[in-house]
Each structure stands twice: as C-alpha cells, then as structure tokens.
Design a protein around this motif. Structure first.
Motif, mmCIF file in Angstrom:
data_model
loop_
_atom_site.group_PDB
_atom_site.id
_atom_site.type_symbol
_atom_site.label_atom_id
_atom_site.label_comp_id
_atom_site.label_asym_id
_atom_site.label_seq_id
_atom_site.Cartn_x
_atom_site.Cartn_y
_atom_site.Cartn_z
ATOM 1 N N ARG A 346 0.802 -1.226 0.000
ATOM 2 C CA ARG A 346 0.000 0.000 0.000
ATOM 3 C C ARG A 346 0.841 1.285 0.000
ATOM 4 N NH1 ARG A 346 -3.406 3.280 3.392
ATOM 5 N NH2 ARG A 346 -5.430 3.611 2.351
ATOM 6 N N LEU A 375 -4.119 -1.156 -5.715
ATOM 7 C CA LEU A 375 -4.513 -0.772 -4.362
ATOM 8 C C LEU A 375 -5.808 -1.464 -3.959
ATOM 9 C CD1 LEU A 375 -3.617 3.020 -4.465
ATOM 10 C CD2 LEU A 375 -2.793 1.399 -2.735
ATOM 11 N N GLY A 376 -6.752 -1.578 -4.897
ATOM 12 C CA GLY A 376 -7.999 -2.278 -4.596
ATOM 13 C C GLY A 376 -7.786 -3.742 -4.297
ATOM 14 N N ALA A 379 -6.300 -4.066 -0.918
ATOM 15 C CA ALA A 379 -7.326 -3.845 0.104
ATOM 16 C C ALA A 379 -8.210 -5.073 0.259
ATOM 17 C CB ALA A 379 -8.168 -2.624 -0.262
ATOM 18 N N ASP A 384 -10.399 -4.942 3.582
ATOM 19 C CA ASP A 384 -10.871 -3.562 3.681
ATOM 20 C C ASP A 384 -11.758 -3.277 2.474
ATOM 21 O OD1 ASP A 384 -11.299 -0.858 3.875
ATOM 22 O OD2 ASP A 384 -9.193 -0.335 4.246
ATOM 23 N N GLU A 387 -12.305 0.419 1.167
ATOM 24 C CA GLU A 387 -11.304 0.932 0.229
ATOM 25 C C GLU A 387 -11.509 0.327 -1.158
ATOM 26 O OE1 GLU A 387 -6.493 1.271 -0.603
ATOM 27 O OE2 GLU A 387 -7.190 0.734 1.412
ATOM 28 N N ASP A 390 -14.014 2.394 -2.838
ATOM 29 C CA ASP A 390 -13.469 3.702 -3.203
ATOM 30 C C ASP A 390 -12.612 3.600 -4.462
ATOM 31 O OD1 ASP A 390 -14.715 4.820 -1.025
ATOM 32 O OD2 ASP A 390 -12.915 4.827 0.242
ATOM 33 N N ARG A 391 -11.785 2.571 -4.543
ATOM 34 C CA ARG A 391 -10.907 2.421 -5.715
ATOM 35 C C ARG A 391 -11.724 2.140 -6.968
ATOM 36 N NH1 ARG A 391 -7.098 5.262 -3.478
ATOM 37 N NH2 ARG A 391 -6.203 4.280 -1.642
#
Length: 865
Positions: A346, A375-376, A379, A384, A387, A390-391
């Motif tokens: 991350r 990043l997704g 996560a 998570d 997140e 969000d990604r």
C-alpha cells in the motif's frame, strides 16, 4: 520502444576475430543509429560503446588506421567497457578497428566496424521539420493525421525513403495511453517495414520492427503475432545493433507472460547481463522483468535483492513512481501467494498514485488506473472492502487497456462477494469469464473458479463449491506442461495450492475421506509430474486428475501416512491401509526434530502394532520432519519398523531375482583425498557384497562420463563422496541455503552428476545408496519436495534410494556401509531383491544394541517410489 524502453541503445554480438571462432568470448557493442548487414554501422552522432572480455591491456583502437584513445575505460565484473567518441562523419565512411598489438598501432586487427553516414536522415529532408514538430506534440489526432500523409503514394518513392516514412509513421501512431489502438494501426506497418528493410539488407530496421511486434504481442497476449516475431530473436542478437538486446528483453517478457519460466530466465538473464556490460538503460527493463520472474516462482531471497536494486536505480520523480508501482505489484503478488511477505504494497502504491493522478507531476491515465486496481486488490486481501469500493469508484472502465479490464472485473467480483451481493458478483464473474483467454491467461482462469467457489460457499451450495474447486484444479492440470523444465517449476505450482487445500478441507468436513485423500494425492502427484520431460523424459504417466485410479505404491502390511497442510496452519494426517483411509487426524503442529516429537507416534500405536512397514507421504514443511527418528515406545521408529518416504509415482514391477552386480564408487572433488581414511570401511563393504555373491567393482576418480557409463550396467550403486546443492536451472543466480535448489554428486576432476544426467540414462541401478550431503534435500515449499538426486534416481527407474536431507558426516556415513548389507548366499549369480528400508532398520537396531545415542548417519532416509 517508444513508451517503456530507451530508443537510443544498440547491442550486437560478434566474436573476436570472426563469428566462427567458438573458442573466444564475444565482443559486445552499441551506439549505431542503424545497421546494415552485421558489420556496417550507420552513425548519425553519439559515441560507440564496446565491451571486451577481460582487461583492456594490450588492445589498441584505430580509426582509419590512426590509433585513438578511448574516452572512458570502465572495468566490469567480466570484462571492460570502452566508450569511443567523435567517430561520426556526415560525408564519408570510416573504419573502426580493434587491434591486438604492442603499442605501435600495427597489431593484428581482430574486430572492425565500418561506419557510414546515416542514410535515412537524408531521406527526411522534405518533411523533417514537420516530423519533429509532430513527434513532439501531445495531440494524438495531429500525429496520426501526419502519419497518414507520409504514407500517401508510398510505393512510388525510392525504397530508402519508403523505409524512413514507414518508420516515422510507426512512431507517430504510438499513443502511450492506448496501446490497443496503437497496435491496430502500427502492426500492419511492421510487416511492410521488414519487407522494405529486407530488400535493402538493413537488419536494424527489421529487428526494430521485431521488437515492436513482440512488445504489442506480449502486451495484448496476441500469441500468434508474438511467435511470428520470435523468429528474429537470434539473428537480431547476433547481427543487429540496438535491437538485439531489446528483442531479447521482449522475448523474455513474452515467455514470462506465457508462463514459460525457464525460457524467460534464460532470455532475461542474457539481456540483463549484456545490458549491464554495455551500460545500457535496457538492463533496467530486463532486471525488472527478471525480478517479477523471481516473485512468480517464489525465489524470495533473490527477489528481495532484485527489488532493492530496482529501488536504488530510480532517479527522478516519474522513474521513482514507475518503480513504486512495480514494487507494489511485486509485494501484492507475494501476498497473493501467501508463502512470503515482501512488505506492504500500500505505501509504495500510494506514492505512485500521487504522482500519476490528475495534476500530479507524472500524470498518465493508464498508470493511474493500474495503481488504483493494485490498491484495490491489496485492500481486498486485507478485507478492507470500503477501500475496494473507493478504488472502483475512482476508475473509468472505458479508459482501461491490456490486462486491466480483467483485473477490474476481478476486483468488482471480490467486492460484491464481500458485500454479500450475489447478483453483482455473478455479473462481474460473467464479465471476467468473457475476458479470460484459456490458452494464455490460465492463472486468471484459476482465480475465476476460486471466486465462483467463494460465492457458492457463501450461498451454501456445496456441490457448486466443490465443482468450482475441481474446475480450478483442472486449470492447473491443463497448463502445468507449459511451464518448462527446471527446479523452479514446483515453486511456481505452490501459487495454486489453495484450490487443492480447500477441496481437501471441504471433503473432510463432508466425511468423504477417501475422496479427500484422492484430491490431496492428485495435487501431490501433479507436483511430481511437473518435473516430467527433464532431459526429454516423461517420469509420471497420464493426467494427474481425479478419480485416483492408479495403484498405490506400497508394500504388504504397510501403514501409510499422508500429510497435507491446511490453510489455517494445521495439518491433516490421513491414516491409510490397503488403499483405504482409516482415519484423518488434525494436528496443530508437526514435530520440529527428534527431541521435539512430543509422543508423535503414540497416537498410531494400534496401527503400528499391526504392520511391519511405514510409508510417509510428506509435503511442504513435513519434508523437514525426521519421522523415522521420532520415538515409539522408547526407541526410534526406524529401529523397529521399515520406514520409507514415498513419492507416490507410478509403481514399478516388484523385483525378485536380479543380476548381482554392484558398483562401489568412491569420489571426491580432489580425487581419492579421503580414500585412505575410509579404506577399511570400503573394503568391508566390498567383502560383504562379494561374500553374498555380488560381482563388485570399485571405482575411484570417476568423472561424469565415467559414472554415466557405469550406472546402466549395475543393479546396486554404493556411493561414497560429496553432494552439493547448486543453482536450480539456467538463468538463476546462486542462492543461500534457505532457498530451493537441486542436488548433484561431486566427482573427480571437478565434475558432477546432476538430475538431467540421471534422467537421460537408458537404465539406472535398482538400488542406490548415496552417502553424500543433502542428496535427498527436499523443497519445504513444494507438494512433492522438488527434484533432488534421490527423486531423480527413483523416477528414472530405481526402486529405492538411501540419501540424506541434511549435511552428512563423511566418517559416519562410511561406518554405515558395513552394517547395511545382508550376509546371504546367491543362487547362480543372482541375489534376492533388496529392501533398503529393512536393511536400514536392521542397521539402526544393531547400532542401538551397543549405543545409547542415535547413529551419526541418522539423517539418512530411504526414498521409494
């Protein structure tokens, strides 16, 4: 390449004093703007870089017969890099020569390069300024419009001008934000470039086209097109500047994407070494792809070193952002594998995203998307899901190219499953299934089936869950043959253990114990079968899929323990007799050593009292446990039961009477260095075997060819000497002792006998006693323990092998020999079949009648098919 690789580096490989001199190391050189044939360099400007093997002393450089001095002389690990400047002349041809002399400039020429003015530069005088402005523009439409103008009435122009215009149209049509659209326009131009360049004997432009074609074929996984360009790799490497190194790098990347890891290792290692010798920026690209290869094959120690080197070589914010994105990806791959941690992906991915975002100093839509998806996925691994959402919300799917639409669907599916939204999950999985190409994206196919299994489990559909695990296992079976020979292959397979482990767990929960054992055995045998085709030989037959139709390799009156790791860190231990699972026990940990057994064998006391033989089918960490040394009823099991460690390969017909021929081989790196010390033990072994009717030959100082010639003619090999672990295959560096490798017998004259040598023999001894260090060393991260020398003998046809997993005391090993063989009388030159496990059990028992401590040769095990 225009986007991701330097455009101003060349590499060609020529031999000193001619390409037909096989006894000399190659000279490497770079710097030409274009290349005609293999020794005519078209030079626009800039220096020529030459790498020569060894030191530069005694070499002289001349230009048109006049001695010159290099601008820089840089020693490298294996030679010297020379930079020569001020060589170009726009009006005439010049001759650069390397001479072997004594300083007067009259030495013998051993290499030359004819440098001519760059012809394509002159062919651009009509449109040169427009070309430069268009290439500098960020307006893709403007660039492509001018590219179309260049191709108008192309056939009416002279060939050299056709080539210049085609090359410029190729460059102008490249859009780093849309690789797929670029490929559609550029790929038809590449074949035309090759055609025109071939008519002019211009290898440089042909090889440049090949490198670009490989780039697009690799990026979009256009296998047929990429394979079309692969035919240029060797000619370009040998004849063309600039692109030989680039084609090698792209060919290695192509092999990496296909899963041809041994081939990728060879090509990328060669590209990396040549790039480093020439000081080329392309060395960084080859090193990056090589680092990915290390991660994908689980070579963690080397991977950490490679990543550290990547991070150290990233000057400037955009280069650093690219490295951060790459390192984050590698860390993500490691966490997805689950057997190592290269660090948290991350932080570095966030660093990369900050620079690639809109308004960032290195904004690029494609790289921003890549960072967001990585990043997704990271996560999702952490759980998570906020997140993840969000990604996903930050990505415009219409801007995704290459492999990222598929990864986007995977991320959507993971998010929907975690949110317990089956409708969205099915939609995402269906979209993912439409994009998966089974011929080249088998790892994505495996993940797809695992996601289907997760959804089915969430919905309580047991049948669908099990079917999905079996589908995932079938994907592995389908593409294991594409992973080429080498000890790295079982490490690669370790990435996909999860489907088998979850299938085993589910079947155990359902009480289907025989099916669970079958699933574990199938996965284990697949790991063994992945070593098929070493030296062109097939070791394990047939597809290793369920149901288990092969006969167990077993002895009468035998207890089989099949040890299978579980995803929660515990172990499943299957107790099997007569091919039927009697019970399955879950144990929290395995014993670490004979002094840490905690009464391991006590739980199997009733079964042990009914049998004479024990077979251990280990996997992964279980290979490090000396089960034969663990105590049962106060003494090591090996002294009371005949213990073997089985491969579960196809069983061989049981030997009965055999020709009683034996070879006692004494070998050492320094021949006969220790023979005097162990002469009495060697003589006693010879006498014991001879008394039992064996025709014994003592061999000392054999080299590789001598031992290979001896092995097919004997039934028993008794080897005194040394073993070694070494690099696991071409292209990989040496490694520390905590990593995987393969093993070999060290012989006289500094030669060795390795796995491939055994595999290529038409016949091997029925029994092999290998008294050398670590010749049975097993990979603790593999289902079947990798391919050590003991396994190689067994798979090539031996029935049993004695070998050690650990370093072995030479003096202690020598004392075992006289204890091992039975005193028996042969019948007409034949002897009864041996059972090395029974003989080793007897040696243990004899030792313990007079000693209280375990024997110093206790690390020796009996390996069996």
């Amino acid at each position: 390449m225009d986007a991701d690789s330097p455009a101003d580096d060349e590499a060609a490989i020529l031999s000193v004093a001619g390409a037909d001199r096989d006894d000399l190391e190659p000279i490497l050189w770079s710097g030409c703007t274009a290349m005609v044939d293999h020794s005519q360099c078209e030079l626009d400007s800039g220096p020529i870089t030459v790498w020569i093997p060894g030191a530069s002393a005694g070499w002289q450089w001349t230009i048109d017969g006049v001695q010159i001095q290099p601008s820089t002389v840089t020693p490298t690990a294996t030679g010297t890099r020379i930079v020569l400047t001020d060589l170009a002349d726009a009006e005439r041809t010049r001759e650069l020569e390397l001479r072997d002399g004594d300083g007067d400039g009259d030495g013998e020429p051993v290499w030359h390069l004819e440098m001519r003015p760059y012809l394509l530069a002159a062919s651009r005088f009509e449109y040169g300024k427009q070309r430069d402005r268009a290439l500098a523009s960020d307006d893709v439409d403007l660039r492509r419009a001018f590219a179309r103008e260049l191709l108008v009435d192309l056939d009416a122009r002279p060939p050299i001008e056709q080539l210049a215009r085609l090359g410029d149209a190729r460059r102008l049509n490249f859009d780093q934000h849309d690789y797929q659209a670029s490929a559609l326009v550029i790929e038809p131009l590449l074949d035309r470039i090759v055609e025109v360049a071939g008519s002019l004997d211009r290898w440089g432009e042909q090889c440049e086209a090949a490198s670009v074609g490989l780039y697009f074929g690799t990026f979009d996984l256009k296998i047929d097109r990429a394979e079309h360009w692969l035919q240029w790799e060797q000619p370009c490497r040998l004849r063309a500047p600039r692109w030989g190194l680039e084609v090698d790098t792209m060919a290695g990347t192509f092999s990496l994407r296909r899963g041809w890891y041994a081939d990728a290792a060879l090509r990328l290692t060669r590209a990396r070494e040549v790039g480093e010798q020439l000081g080329s920026p392309l060395a960084a690209m080859a090193s990056t792809r090589y680092a990915e290869l290390l991660v994908r094959t689980g070579r963690w120690t080397e991977a950490r070193r490679a990543i550290t080197a990547l991070e150290a070589g990233a000057p400037g914010p955009c280069a650093r952002a690219a490295v951060d994105g790459t390192v984050g990806y590698f860390r993500l791959l490691a966490r997805q594998r689950g057997d190592a941690d290269l660090g948290d992906p991350r932080p570095v991915l966030l660093n990369a995203l900050a620079k690639h975002e809109v308004g960032g100093p290195c904004h690029r839509v494609d790289l921003r998307n890549h960072d967001l998806i990585k990043l997704g996925l990271a996560a999702a691994l952490r759980g998570d899901m906020a997140e993840v959402s969000d990604r996903l919300a930050a990505i415009d799917p219409a801007t995704l190219t290459g492999k990222y639409p598929l990864q986007y669907d995977e991320l959507r599916a993971r998010g929907a499953i975690a949110a317990k939204n089956p409708r969205d999950a099915r939609e995402a999985l269906a979209s993912m299934a439409d994009k998966v190409r089974p011929d080249v994206q088998r790892d994505a196919g495996w993940r797809l089936h695992m996601l289907y299994a997760a959804l089915a489990k969430q919905e309580g559909d047991v049948a669908a869950e099990i079917a999905a695990y079996r589908d995932a296992e079938a994907v592995i079976e389908d593409f294991r043959d594409g992973v080429e020979s080498g000890a790295i292959r079982e490490r690669w397979l370790a990435s996909y253990h999860k489907s088998a482990l979850r299938l085993v767990d589910r079947l155990v929960e359902l009480g289907e114990l025989d099916n669970a054992a079958c699933a574990a055995r199938t996965a284990r045998t697949r790991a063994l079968a992945i070593n098929n085709n070493v030296a062109g030989r097939s070791w394990v037959s047939g597809p290793q899929t369920e149901p288990c139709s092969r006969t167990w390799a077993r002895r009468p009156n035998e207890l089989v323990l099949l040890l299978v790791p579980a995803l929660d860190g515990t172990w499943r231990v299957f107790e099997i007799q007569d091919e039927v699972v009697q019970s399955v026990r879950t144990v929290q940990t395995l014993p670490g050593s004979a002094t840490d057994d905690d009464g391991w064998w006590d739980q199997w006391t009733p079964a042990l009292r009914r049998v004479d033989n024990v077979r251990i089918l280990a996997s992964e960490g279980a290979f490090s446990v000396p089960f034969h040394e663990l105590e049962w009823e106060g003494v090591p099991l090996a002294s009371r039961r005949a213990v073997v460690y089985g491969l579960d390969a196809d069983p061989l017909p049981a030997p009965s009477l055999v020709e009683a021929t034996a070879a006692v081989v004494f070998a050492n790196v320094v021949p006969l260095r220790e023979l005097d010390r162990y002469a009495d033990d060697v003589a006693e072994v010879r006498t014991t075997l001879a008394t039992a009717g064996w025709r014994v030959q003592l061999e000392t100082g054999l080299d590789r060819d001598g031992l290979r010639a001896t092995l097919p003619s004997v039934s028993l090999l008794h080897f005194y000497g040394h073993g070694a672990r070494h690099r696991p295959g071409p292209g990989f560096a040496s490694f520390p002792t905590d990593d995987v490798g393969t093993t070999s017998l060290l012989l006289g004259a500094q030669t060795h006998l390795n796995v491939e040598d055994i595999a290529s023999l038409a016949a091997v001894p029925r029994w092999a006693v290998l008294l050398g260090c670590q010749l049975g060393f097993a990979d603790r991260r593999g289902w079947s323990g990798g391919l050590n020398l003991a396994h190689a003998f067994l798979l090539a046809g031996s029935h049993q092998v004695i070998a050690s997993t650990e370093p072995l005391d030479a003096a202690a090993a020598a004392t075992l020999g006289p204890l091992l063989y039975p005193q028996q009388t042969p019948d007409d030159g034949v002897a009864p079949a041996l059972d090395l496990s029974v003989l080793l059990q007897r040696a243990w028992a004899d030792h313990l009648t007079t000693q209280t401590e375990p024997p110093r040769w206790r690390a020796l095990r009996v390996w069996s098919r």
